[in-house]
Design an enzyme around this catalytic site. Structure first.
Site, mmCIF file in Angstrom:
data_model
loop_
_atom_site.group_PDB
_atom_site.id
_atom_site.type_symbol
_atom_site.label_atom_id
_atom_site.label_comp_id
_atom_site.label_asym_id
_atom_site.label_seq_id
_atom_site.Cartn_x
_atom_site.Cartn_y
_atom_site.Cartn_z
ATOM 1 N N ASP A 1 0.868 -1.178 0.000
ATOM 2 C CA ASP A 1 0.000 0.000 0.000
ATOM 3 C C ASP A 1 0.903 1.225 0.000
ATOM 4 O O ASP A 1 1.726 1.398 0.902
ATOM 5 C CB ASP A 1 -0.890 0.033 1.243
ATOM 6 C CG ASP A 1 -1.976 -1.024 1.217
ATOM 7 O OD1 ASP A 1 -2.297 -1.511 0.119
ATOM 8 O OD2 ASP A 1 -2.499 -1.365 2.290
ATOM 9 N N ASP B 1 -13.461 -3.808 -1.241
ATOM 10 C CA ASP B 1 -13.242 -3.581 0.185
ATOM 11 C C ASP B 1 -14.586 -3.713 0.888
ATOM 12 O O ASP B 1 -15.528 -2.967 0.574
ATOM 13 C CB ASP B 1 -12.655 -2.193 0.442
ATOM 14 C CG ASP B 1 -11.290 -2.014 -0.206
ATOM 15 O OD1 ASP B 1 -10.568 -3.016 -0.359
ATOM 16 O OD2 ASP B 1 -10.951 -0.870 -0.564
#
Length: 253
Positions: free
Chosen positions: A11, A130
């Site tokens: 990330d 998500d």
């Protein structure tokens, strides 16, 4: 026999790898190019690189970083964050990505998945989802987990596969960074709902958690991040534990 894949996730925010819990309380974890090379050397099957602030900041993925990462790797690289158009996807692939992960833009304009699959092939299109649990169901969130959509994650995963996504990257927001194990119920429900590979993400704390994702969840791949960044374990150790449990994984000679 097909092998199960172990994927290292980077990330990235402001050019650095970060890691948090449930998408917040981010901390610096290092240089993305250095970490990508390290995880490939440890035996990662793929690298996923997510520019986690691109969509929220309304900009494209940092392509220079993609190029510098891709030119060092011999394993597949998936790039996500800021993929709003077919041209954005083309630019990422041109910069060296093998696949692109599409999240927020797919929710807002589902036909993007079909357009991308038609132009580049489904194997290049990853639907990134998500999901946050609300009682008996999981809701899809976009913009880095900040914005609820009202969409049911299992239904949306099935829809993404129908639209042309060749893979589902499924992240449990509840489990992200918690190291309490993947959300096996969520993973197994999505696996049953689609005919494309599913990558389990969010919650890995040990090799046992990874084994559960494969055995109980039915996932095709498991994504690791925080436990690698802080040295709790490494990919080779995880793979050796999986092999000892008779789970097929690729281990370099």
């Amino acid at each position: 026999m097909l092998t199960n894949r172990i994927i290292a996730c980077l990330d990235v925010k402001d050019g650095r790898v970060v890691k948090g819990t449930s998408f917040v309380n981010l901390r610096d974890a290092g240089d993305p190019v250095v970490l990508a090379e390290r995880y490939e050397a440890q035996g990662a099957d793929e690298i996923v690189y997510l520019d986690i602030s691109a969509t929220d900041e309304g900009r494209a993925t940092l392509l220079d970083l993609v190029r510098r990462t891709a030119e060092r790797l011999f394993i597949p690289l998936t790039v996500g964050g800021g993929m709003r158009t077919v041209d954005d996807i083309a630019n990422a692939l041109r910069a060296g990505a093998d696949k692109t992960a599409i999240n927020s833009a797919a929710v807002r304009r589902p036909q993007l998945l079909t357009q991308a699959a038609n132009r580049f092939g489904s194997q290049c299109v990853v639907a990134s989802i998500d999901a946050l649990q609300h009682g008996e169901w999981w809701e899809v969130y976009v913009n880095g987990g900040r914005q609820p959509t009202g969409l049911d994650a299992i239904d949306w995963a099935a829809r993404c596969a129908e639209l042309g996504a060749g893979e589902i990257l499924l992240t449990s927001i509840d489990r992200d960074g918690a190291r309490s194990g993947y959300d096996i119920e969520l993973v197994s429900r999505v696996v049953r709902a689609v005919t494309v590979p599913v990558v389990a993400s969010g919650g890995a704390g040990s090799a046992r958690d990874v084994a559960d994702a494969f055995i109980r969840g039915g996932a095709d791949a498991a994504l690791l991040a925080g436990v690698l960044h802080d040295g709790t374990t490494d990919i080779h150790s995880v793979k050796m534990a999986l092999r000892a449990a008779s789970i097929p994984v690729r281990v370099a000679a």
